[in-house]
Motif scaffolding. Sequence first.
Motif, mmCIF file in Angstrom:
data_model
loop_
_atom_site.group_PDB
_atom_site.id
_atom_site.type_symbol
_atom_site.label_atom_id
_atom_site.label_comp_id
_atom_site.label_asym_id
_atom_site.label_seq_id
_atom_site.Cartn_x
_atom_site.Cartn_y
_atom_site.Cartn_z
ATOM 1 N N ARG C 102 -22.481 -5.771 -25.722
ATOM 2 C CA ARG C 102 -21.592 -5.362 -26.475
ATOM 3 C C ARG C 102 -20.595 -6.442 -27.335
ATOM 4 O O ARG C 102 -20.213 -7.320 -26.324
ATOM 5 C CB ARG C 102 -20.621 -4.484 -25.751
ATOM 6 N N GLN C 201 -10.506 7.837 -35.714
ATOM 7 C CA GLN C 201 -11.501 7.082 -36.422
ATOM 8 C C GLN C 201 -12.371 6.609 -35.329
ATOM 9 O O GLN C 201 -13.590 5.665 -35.841
ATOM 10 C CB GLN C 201 -10.860 6.082 -36.959
ATOM 11 N N ASP C 203 -11.955 4.143 -33.600
ATOM 12 C CA ASP C 203 -11.490 2.628 -33.846
ATOM 13 C C ASP C 203 -10.577 2.105 -32.658
ATOM 14 O O ASP C 203 -10.107 2.908 -31.707
ATOM 15 C CB ASP C 203 -10.962 2.116 -35.025
ATOM 16 N N SER C 204 -10.022 1.019 -32.727
ATOM 17 C CA SER C 204 -8.948 0.396 -31.699
ATOM 18 C C SER C 204 -8.112 -0.391 -32.325
ATOM 19 O O SER C 204 -8.481 -1.020 -33.374
ATOM 20 C CB SER C 204 -9.649 -0.224 -30.439
ATOM 21 N N ILE C 305 -15.430 0.417 -29.077
ATOM 22 C CA ILE C 305 -15.108 1.461 -30.237
ATOM 23 C C ILE C 305 -16.258 2.363 -30.248
ATOM 24 O O ILE C 305 -17.325 2.006 -30.024
ATOM 25 C CB ILE C 305 -14.798 0.566 -31.565
ATOM 26 N N GLN C 307 -18.341 3.088 -32.542
ATOM 27 C CA GLN C 307 -19.075 2.874 -33.815
ATOM 28 C C GLN C 307 -20.079 1.932 -33.326
ATOM 29 O O GLN C 307 -20.147 1.220 -32.529
ATOM 30 C CB GLN C 307 -18.062 2.047 -34.802
ATOM 31 N N ASP C 308 -21.209 2.017 -34.374
ATOM 32 C CA ASP C 308 -22.290 1.211 -33.947
ATOM 33 C C ASP C 308 -22.180 -0.085 -34.409
ATOM 34 O O ASP C 308 -21.461 -0.374 -35.351
ATOM 35 C CB ASP C 308 -23.926 1.659 -34.659
ATOM 36 N N GLN C 309 -22.669 -1.156 -33.716
ATOM 37 C CA GLN C 309 -22.205 -2.418 -33.789
ATOM 38 C C GLN C 309 -23.462 -3.340 -33.859
ATOM 39 O O GLN C 309 -24.383 -3.198 -32.777
ATOM 40 C CB GLN C 309 -21.397 -2.832 -32.803
ATOM 41 N N GLY C 323 -21.599 3.383 -29.755
ATOM 42 C CA GLY C 323 -20.327 3.510 -29.345
ATOM 43 C C GLY C 323 -20.417 4.583 -28.476
ATOM 44 O O GLY C 323 -20.648 5.639 -28.645
ATOM 45 N N SER D 259 -12.724 -2.641 -34.963
ATOM 46 C CA SER D 259 -14.056 -2.873 -35.967
ATOM 47 C C SER D 259 -14.074 -4.175 -36.778
ATOM 48 O O SER D 259 -15.000 -4.730 -37.282
ATOM 49 C CB SER D 259 -14.260 -1.774 -36.666
ATOM 50 N N GLN D 260 -12.782 -4.734 -36.959
ATOM 51 C CA GLN D 260 -12.714 -6.001 -37.761
ATOM 52 C C GLN D 260 -12.469 -7.144 -36.743
ATOM 53 O O GLN D 260 -12.941 -8.188 -36.934
ATOM 54 C CB GLN D 260 -11.260 -5.980 -38.476
ATOM 55 N N ASN D 262 -14.075 -7.606 -33.559
ATOM 56 C CA ASN D 262 -15.308 -7.726 -32.912
ATOM 57 C C ASN D 262 -15.956 -8.867 -33.657
ATOM 58 O O ASN D 262 -16.337 -8.688 -34.628
ATOM 59 C CB ASN D 262 -15.922 -6.500 -32.458
#
Lengths: 359, 359, 359, 359
Positions: C102, C201, C203-204, C305, C307-309, C323, D259-260, D262
Motif C-alpha cells: 500500500r 469522498q 479520502d483522508s 483511502i 480509492q484505487d492506487q 481501497g 490521495s495527494q 500518498n
Amino acid sequence: MGSTYGKIFKIATFGESHGAGIGVVIEGCPAGVTFDQDFIQSELTRRKPGQSRITTQRKEADEFEVLSGVFEGKTTGTPIAILIRNQDQRSKDYSHIATQYRPSHADYTYQEKYGIRDYRGGGRSSARETAARVAAGALAKTLLQEAGVNIQAYVSQVGTLKLEKSYSELDLSLTETNDVRCPDPVVAQQMFNYIDGIRKQGDSVGGVVNCVITGAPVGWGEPVFDKLHAELGKAMLSINAVKGFEYGSGFEGVTLLGSQHNDAFYTDENGKVNTRTNHSGGIQGGISNGQDIYFRIAFKPVATIMQDQESVDQEGNIAIVQGKGRHDPCVVPRAVPIVEAMAAIVLADFYLRNKLSKL
Amino acid sequence: MGSTYGKIFKIATFGESHGAGIGVVIEGCPAGVTFDQDFIQSELTRRKPGQSRITTQRKEADEFEVLSGVFEGKTTGTPIAILIRNQDQRSKDYSHIATQYRPSHADYTYQEKYGIRDYRGGGRSSARETAARVAAGALAKTLLQEAGVNIQAYVSQVGTLKLEKSYSELDLSLTETNDVRCPDPVVAQQMFNYIDGIRKQGDSVGGVVNCVITGAPVGWGEPVFDKLHAELGKAMLSINAVKGFEYGSGFEGVTLLGSQHNDAFYTDENGKVNTRTNHSGGIQGGISNGQDIYFRIAFKPVATIMQDQESVDQEGNIAIVQGKGRHDPCVVPRAVPIVEAMAAIVLADFYLRNKLSKL
Amino acid sequence: MGSTYGKIFKIATFGESHGAGIGVVIEGCPAGVTFDQDFIQSELTRRKPGQSRITTQRKEADEFEVLSGVFEGKTTGTPIAILIRNQDQRSKDYSHIATQYRPSHADYTYQEKYGIRDYRGGGRSSARETAARVAAGALAKTLLQEAGVNIQAYVSQVGTLKLEKSYSELDLSLTETNDVRCPDPVVAQQMFNYIDGIRKQGDSVGGVVNCVITGAPVGWGEPVFDKLHAELGKAMLSINAVKGFEYGSGFEGVTLLGSQHNDAFYTDENGKVNTRTNHSGGIQGGISNGQDIYFRIAFKPVATIMQDQESVDQEGNIAIVQGKGRHDPCVVPRAVPIVEAMAAIVLADFYLRNKLSKL
Amino acid sequence: MGSTYGKIFKIATFGESHGAGIGVVIEGCPAGVTFDQDFIQSELTRRKPGQSRITTQRKEADEFEVLSGVFEGKTTGTPIAILIRNQDQRSKDYSHIATQYRPSHADYTYQEKYGIRDYRGGGRSSARETAARVAAGALAKTLLQEAGVNIQAYVSQVGTLKLEKSYSELDLSLTETNDVRCPDPVVAQQMFNYIDGIRKQGDSVGGVVNCVITGAPVGWGEPVFDKLHAELGKAMLSINAVKGFEYGSGFEGVTLLGSQHNDAFYTDENGKVNTRTNHSGGIQGGISNGQDIYFRIAFKPVATIMQDQESVDQEGNIAIVQGKGRHDPCVVPRAVPIVEAMAAIVLADFYLRNKLSKL
C-alpha cells in the motif's frame, strides 16, 4: 560494546595498555558529592604497579587528570571524565606477540573477534584498564560514605595457603599493613615468601580475595535479574583473571539442610530487625537485608610467565612464545582495591536506584 | 527495575506467583527464526512443578499462549509476548505471611524496599517467574541451533552426595532419564533417595548444577564488563537460590601455577586452533575461544520448610512462622532447564552482538 | 528493537493489529501508586475506534486485563503487564495486501527489512499499537497528578481549517465536548463537517494537535541529549502519521531577534521566579523552567483511502491496490489522547530521573 | 544522565565550556573502520568558532587527540576516546553570571536542578559540547561511506530571508563556498549582510537548516518508538537552540488529502522500487524506503545578546544582566556540520542495528 557498567551510576572506561592512556567517564553521579582528589589518588596508588617486590615492575605514577564534571570541589551532575596517561610502556617487549598468541591470554580471541588487535601489552585486555575502575570506584566510595557504607576486601588465599578464619575473627584494619593485603600478619608473611618464591621461578599462582560490606541499609538490589549478588557477581567476574564468585554460604552451603541454613529473624534492643545467623550473606531475594554482605572471588594464576610456552601464530603455525614483559606473580594483592572499587560501583548504583522504589 | 535481561536478544519478564499469570516479552529476536511451539512446551514441562515425588506438588499445566511477534510459524522481528496463566494457586496457604516474614525468603526485603508486597506465594520473588525464562530460553535455544551450539546442564551434587566425574566422562544424554537429572543412573538413584528422605523430614537441601556448552564459535563475549563468563555468572546468580558460580578451573584453579594452568594452543588436523587443556573453560579475555564452555552453580537449600521457625512480623514482634505451602525439598532437578534457558539467553545475546564486531 | 520507551519509567509494547492482542509491560513505576482501573479504561475509550461517524468503524471494546504488578489497588514496584485483546479483526479485508504494497504504508519497508511481515491490518505498524501506550500513559498521568502536573492536548488544525487562537485564549475543558476534540465549539463543528465530507469522498486529510502541560516544576529534563523537548519530540514523532514537532516559538520563532525572543525573568509576589514571555515553551537548556510547556504536532493524511492506487507487488510488478479496510478519514481527533499519553510517559520518566539529580 | 546517545554506535560526550576540555567516547564502532584524522579535523574546522565575521570570535584551534581505540589507522572495536582541549576561555567575562540568570539560557534551570553549576561560559550547557559530537559524527560519516550514504545540510532561512527552492533545485556542492553555508550564492550574500547587520546591533536572529540524506538503503529505522524520523528528530532537537523539526511534507503536509500525499510505488528500469513523489521524506513506518531522506530544523535566535536585560539573581532579586561574552549573531552557519554529525550518528546506529533484523 561492553565497556559500560551500571544503570544510574554509570561508568564507561576506555584505553589500552600502551596507548595514550586510560580513563573513565562517570555519568549519573548526583550533584554535590565531594570530589576528593587525594582519596582518589590514594586508591590509585593502592592498585598501581611497582609497589613491592611481588608486583609487576612496570613504573606508572598513575596520576590522574579530571577533565570535566567537577566545579569547586564538588560534582556538578554532569559527566566526570578522568584521564590517566600511560608512561612506562615498553612496547618492544611485545613485538614478538604481534603475530603469536600467548596461551590463556586474550590475543587469540581478540584477533578472531575483531580481525585486528592492539597487541602491545595486551591492548584493551590488559588489567591496566582496571585503574580507570579504581578511580571511578573511589568516587563511588565517597558517595557511599554518606550512607554509612564501608567496603573492605582482603587476601584470604594464595595458592594452597589459606587464611582459616572468617572475617569476623580478623582485624581488617591490618589489611594495608603488608604487601600481600592479608589482615593476619603471620599468614601474610608466609604468603609473601610463597609468592616471592614463585616470582623467582618465573611462574605465577592464583588466590582468593574476600570482601565484606558493612552498613548497607535494607533495600539495595532489584528483583529478578538485577539481584544485588548477581550484579556483584558480574562485576567481580569482569575483573581480569577471576574464575569464580560465591556469597554468603556459597558452595559450602549446598551441603546444609534448610533448617540449618535459614537465618532466623529477631528484633534487637534498638528495634532493628536482624538475623541470628547470616548464611544469606546479607542478601535475601536479591535485596540487601541490613546484615553484613560478604563474598569471595577466585583468581587464577596470571597467564604471563617467564617461561617458553607452546602455542601457534596467526597463520596457525606452531610457535614458541617466549616469557617476556613485566607481570605480577600473583594478582590478588593488587586485586584488593579493584574488588573494592567494583563493589562500590555496584552499590552506588543500587543506592541511587533504590531512591526510585517508592514515591 | 531489574526485570529485563540482555542487550540485543532482550527479555522482560512479568508476573507473580498467585496473580493472573506470568510471562515474557522477547525483543530483538531476528525475523525468520522458527517458532517451535512443541519444543517450547517441552522445555516448560521439564521445569513445571509436580513432575515427580521430589518436586513441589503444585499442579500447573504451564501451557503458554503466544500473544504477538509470530506469523505463520516464524518470528517476525517484532516483540514476542508469551503468557502462562496461573492455575493452581492456593493463596490461603499464605495468609499467615501477610504480616510475617519467612526466614531467608524475600518477604522482609520486599516489604522494606517497596512498602507493599504481594505476599501470596512469594509474589514476584517466587521461582515461578523462571517459567517465563524457560519459555524465552527455548526460543534462544532454537536460534542457537543454527550456529551449532548445544547446551546441557545436569545435577552434579545434592547435599553431600557428589558426582565425582567430569562432564567428559559422562553420557549427558542420560540426564533426562531420571527425576534428579543426574547423568549417572547409580548416583541419580542415591540422590533421589536422599532427597526423598529430606522431603519426608519436611526439610530441604542444596545442590550443584553443572552446565556444558559445545559448539560455540570463537568470538562470543565482549571485552571488559560484558565478558562472557561475567554475563553467564550474572544470569546464573539471578536464578532463585543460587549462591555461587565458577567456570573453567574455578575455585580449585587458584592452587595451580601459571605453568600448569595455561592452556597451550595447537592446530589440529583440520586447521582448527585448539587448546591442549581447558582450564580456561572455553573463555579467554571474556570471549569464547572455540573450546567447550563449562561452569558450576551452587544452589542453597530452599528456604521453605515444613517446620516452625522463629521470626518477626511487620511490627517487629516475635512470630513463629509455620511450615505451610508446597515446595521443592531440593531445587536442583528443576533448576536444570532453568540453567540451560539462562545460558541460552546469554549466548543468543552474544551471538547477535558479535555480528557487530567487525564490518 | 525499538518497542521500548523510557529510562526509568519504561514501557515495552507488543502486539499486532490482527493477532491475539496488544499490550504493554511497564517497568520502573514506583510502588504505592494508585492503579485506577476506571481511569485507564476511560482513557482507552477516548482512543478507541468507532467512537463517532468520523473515526474508523472497527469495533473494539478495548477492555484491558492487568496481568501483574498490582496488588490491592496499588502498584507494587514490579512490572505491570496489561493486555488488550483484539476482537473485531477482519483479516480477509487485507488478503489482497499479502503480496502488494500500500502506498505510504509500512508494507514495503517491513517486508524488505524483515523478509516476512504480518500483513493483516498492517501488523505491528498499525496504529492499534497506540492503545497500549494510552494504557501506560494513564498510569503515568496518575503518577504525575501527585506532582500537580496536568496535560491537555487538543486539535488546532484540520486540513486548511485552523484554530487561530493560542491555548491561553481557549477553554480547554471544552475539548472533550465534541467529536473533533477542538476546544472552540464553532470551529469544531466546521472541522467535523469538513472531515465528514472527506470521509464521504473516501479520502483522508491531515491536521495538527497542540499540547499544553501545566504545573511541571523546575528541573525536569536532562542536559545534552535527553533534553525535555528532545524526548517529547521523539515521543511525538514515534506516533503513527506524525511529520513534525515544534515547541515554544517553534518554526515561527526563527524570524525573531534575540532581544524579542528572550524571556525576561522576574520574581512574582509569591517569590516564584517566572518569565514575562514564554517563547521558550517552558524549557530552557532542555530542562523545564516552571512555566507552561507547550508544543504542536503535525499529522499527515492517513495513508489508507477508499480509492484505487498505483503500486507494486513483492515481485516488483505493477499492482493496483484497492481501497479496502476501515480507516480514519482524519487521525487527529483520536490522536489527542495518544499525544497526552506519550507526554505523560515522557514526563513521568523525567520526574523520576530528576529525583537523582542531587543527593 | 542524558550525555549518551545511540544504542549500538553509542557516543558519550563530556566537558564544559571553560573546563579542561571536551570530548567523546564512542563505543560500538565495528573494528576495521578507517580512522581518518584529517577528515575529522576538517569537520571540526567547519564547526569551530572564529571562522568568519559572522561567528563568535572565540579562538579555538579545536585540535583533537585520540586517546584509545585506534591502532595503525583503523578502529579496533574498543572504545574510541577523543579529547579536545579548551584554550581560549575568558572565564572572567562570566563572573557576573555566577549569581545572575541570563534570560533564555540554562543558568536558572541548571541551578535549580543541581543546586550547583559551572557558570563559566555556560558550563555543560554551552554549545561548545557539540564539537565532541562533530568529532564522533565524522567517524560515523566514514562508516556510512561504505554503505554509499551521503549527508548534506545547508542553511535555508535566516530570520525572514528564505531560500525558496527545494533541495533538488539546488547545487549543494556550493554550500561550503560561502560563510553562511547557503548553496545559493546570491541568497547567501543577502543572508551574510543581514546577519552582519544584526551582529552590529548586538542582537541575534534565528534560522532554518535543511538536511538531505542520499543513498540510504531500505530498512534503516526500527518500528514503534525508534522510528528513523523519531530518532532524527530527537537528535536534532538535542542541538542547542533548536525549536522544531519536520521531515518530508512536514507541517505543510497537513493540508493535503491522502490521495495527494500518498507516494505511489513503481519499479524503475533497474528493477528498483521507487516512489513517484516523496512526501514521505524517504521514511515509511519509521523505516527508510530507499528514497532521499530530508528534513528541516528551526533554530531560535541565540540567547546571548550584547544588550542589558532584565532578570533575577539566585536570591530572586531583580538583576540587570549585561551583554558580555562572545557569541554567534546567528547560529545556523555553524550548525550545518553539527546537523550533519548528528544525522550521521543516528544513521550509523541504525545501519548497525539493521544488521540484526534477520538472520
